[in-house]
Design an enzyme around this catalytic site. Structure first.
Site, PDB file in Angstrom:
ATOM      1  N   SER A  64       0.844  -1.186   0.000  1.00 56.09           N
ATOM      2  CA  SER A  64       0.000   0.000   0.000  1.00 56.09           C
ATOM      3  C   SER A  64       0.884   1.243   0.000  1.00 56.09           C
ATOM      4  CB  SER A  64      -0.971  -0.026   1.180  1.00 56.09           C
ATOM      5  OG  SER A  64      -1.984   0.930   0.997  1.00 56.09           O
ATOM      6  N   ASP A  95      -8.751  -6.137  -4.398  1.00 59.88           N
ATOM      7  CA  ASP A  95      -8.402  -4.907  -3.678  1.00 59.88           C
ATOM      8  C   ASP A  95      -9.440  -3.822  -3.969  1.00 59.88           C
ATOM      9  OD1 ASP A  95      -7.152  -2.615  -2.608  1.00 59.88           O
ATOM     10  OD2 ASP A  95      -5.158  -3.336  -3.147  1.00 59.88           O
ATOM     11  N   HIS A 135      -7.016  -5.939   0.037  1.00 57.39           N
ATOM     12  CA  HIS A 135      -5.934  -4.964   0.030  1.00 57.39           C
ATOM     13  C   HIS A 135      -4.760  -5.489   0.850  1.00 57.39           C
ATOM     14  CE1 HIS A 135      -3.903  -1.250  -0.435  1.00 57.39           C
ATOM     15  NE2 HIS A 135      -4.001  -0.882   0.826  1.00 57.39           N
TER      16      HIS A 135
END
Ligand SMILES: [Ca+2]
Length: 548
Positions: free
Chosen positions: A212, A427, A464
């Protein structure tokens, strides 16, 4: 295991890893400035065999404030007031403060396994969201120490209420630089100096892992500081920040801009069920996962209510919002602005509910913080004030400090650097297609060495960075290590789905539900037709054009 937080405690601890692992994103003008920031190589410090003796060690941009021996099993709390986790092995906890500019204050921690347990390597750990604490990096560092790595992480140079908080940024250009690119670069230098002071043997190899925002940080290191790390693992990179934050504001408006288009969580299963009914079996295994959801031609229009708003159907406004999320935002001429999200995991906990459609969804929160504090300096700005042309232009004007989407990795590859990218197809924070696009731009831009220096692993059924119905825990650092040490480029990794993926990720007790190969893009995993579909051994990596 006294003091070990139970699964719910650990889950709560880790929720930040899902909720806030976002990142900012490109700069060329600053490269000259970065080069000037590089400190002259310092002479190796005298070796200090005792952990506590590292206290006060001078660093290029600061000093070691504390060095403390931590026994195996002792609870380590990286941030005051937050839940800690037991140390997986004895290590020396080194806490440093760096002040490369008068307004900088970067907290760096280096965790050093005992000399006999050290594998000779360094693992750098990325943050999530806007940084501001040690929660996310400490999880990666903990995993490193468990395997004998010395590990390093930082708070990226500021303290915030959470990693979705950017209120520290206005009027603080040096803190923005620390967050954008400087903290991790200096953390690497700090770790290398501390390692030289502590261990009798020299550092053998250094790797970095982040997802991320940590994925953005990983790419920042590869792009701007190619000498910091030998090999880099970048998950779901949050790039380029200006475009991503703009897209997030647009997604927020697509869902919440009209009171009729908001999608209650209770309706998300309608979407997931219908998408799976249409596409799950096409990959040869009916397992609740669409292997490549980009090929799923599911139209939410089939769920349109016959009349009014009913719990088992979507209103025309809700259908329009869902179509907009799948398609991704478009500019005023209808041209794609940023990729959209993919069908099949709409109802997965921590996916659409957390990021896109639920109350207080993260797309609205991140884009609001970004535009308030990085772009407009207006604490009252909301996504209701969003205007595509003017806001995107302003966002782009400042992104040089934080963006990391330069596809030219020639210097990193020329020195032998290796890069593994990964991204979950489910995601709902950062669209998976964005990483596929970046991978393809790297291959096109980074010369003849690129094909042998970068691999992408797309992860079916994965949310995610972590979790989801698909196998999602894998040893990416181990893959980097084998590759860096001369092994072939990884073409197949094994991922595990646990009954509790967070515990599995942390190496804490969890039950294996299923294993499956992750295949180097563009290959896909196909069931051989015999044996359990829960066992990776019964799958091959193959060209996606072959029929299941
Ligand atoms: Ca399937």
């Amino acid at each position: 295991m006294a003091g070990l937080p139970g699964p719910s405690g650990a889950g709560a601890h880790i929720r930040g890893y899902k909720a806030t692992l976002l990142g900012l994103g490109a700069l060329t003008a600053l490269l000259a400035g970065c080069a000037q920031q590089k400190a002259e190589p310092a002479p190796p410090p005298p070796r200090i065999a005792q952990c506590e003796g590292l206290t006060g060690l001078a660093l290029a941009d600061g000093k070691v404030e504390a060095a403390t021996s931590v026994a195996a099993g002792k609870i380590v709390t990286p941030d005051e007031g937050k839940i800690g986790l037991p140390a997986p092995a004895a290590f020396c906890r080194v806490q440093a403060r760096l002040t490369p500019t008068p307004s900088s204050s970067i907290r760096v921690e280096v965790w050093l396994p005992e000399a006999g347990a050290w594998n000779g390597k360094l693992l750098g750990a990325g943050n999530g969201g806007f940084g501001s604490n040690m929660q996310v990096p400490s999880l990666v560092m903990r995993g490193g120490v468990a395997k004998g790595y010395a590990a390093v992480g930082s708070d990226m140079g500021h303290v915030g209420k959470s990693d979705v908080d950017a209120s520290w940024a206005p009027g603080q250009p040096e803190k923005v630089r620390d967050y954008g690119w400087r903290a991790n670069h200096l953390a690497a230098a700090t770790a290398k100096r501390v390692i030289a002071a502590y261990y009798p043997a020299p550092l053998d190899a250094s790797y970095f892992h982040g997802c991320s925002d940590g994925g953005r940080e990983a790419l920042m290191e590869a792009q701007r500081f190619p000498d910091d790390y030998d090999a880099i693992l970048a998950g779901a990179p949050a790039i380029p920040w200006a475009r991503l934050a703009t897209a997030m504001a647009m997604n927020d408006r697509a869902v919440f801009g009209n009171p009729d288009s908001a999608l209650p969580n209770a309706k998300l299963p309608l979407l997931q069920k219908a998408a799976l009914a249409r596409c799950d079996a096409r990959d040869g295994v009916t397992d609740g996962v669409i292997d490549d959801p980009r090929s799923c031609d599911f139209d939410p229009g089939v769920l349109t209510c016959k009349a009014g708003d009913q719990p088992d159907c979507l209103t025309p406004a809700q259908v329009a919002a869902v179509r907009a999320l799948y398609r991704g935002p478009v500019d005023g001429r209808g041209k794609s602005f940023y990729p959209g999200y993919l069908p099949g995991m709409e109802a997965t906990q921590g996916a659409w509910d957390l990021w896109l459609t639920g109350p207080g969804a993260q797309h609205g929160k991140f884009s609001t913080e970004f535009f308030r504090h990085f772009v407009h300096g207006d604490p009252n700005w909301t996504t209701k004030d969003f205007r595509l042309d003017s806001d995107f232009a302003k966002a782009q004007a400042m992104q040089g400090e934080i963006n990391a989407d330069d596809p030219n990795l020639k210097p990193f590859f020329a020195k032998g650097g290796k890069l593994i990218l990964y991204h979950g197809y489910g995601d709902a924070a950062i669209p998976p297609q964005n990483t596929i696009d970046y991978y393809q731009r790297v291959l096109k831009t980074s010369g003849t060495r690129a094909a042998g220096s970068v691999r992408l692993f797309m992860m079916p059924g994965v949310s995610h960075c972590l979790a989801g119905p698909g196998p999602n825990v894998f040893d990416g650092v181990g893959a980097l290590d084998e590759w860096h040490r001369g092994g072939p480029a990884p073409d197949r990794l094994t991922a595990t789905k646990f009954d509790n993926d967070y515990l599995g990720f942390l190496g804490l007790p969890a039950k294996t539900v299923r294993t499956r190969p992750l295949c180097a893009y563009p290959q896909v995993a196909r069931w051989t037709g015999g044996g359990s579909t829960d066992d990776a051994a019964n799958f091959t990596c193959t060209d996606p054009s072959t029929q299941p």
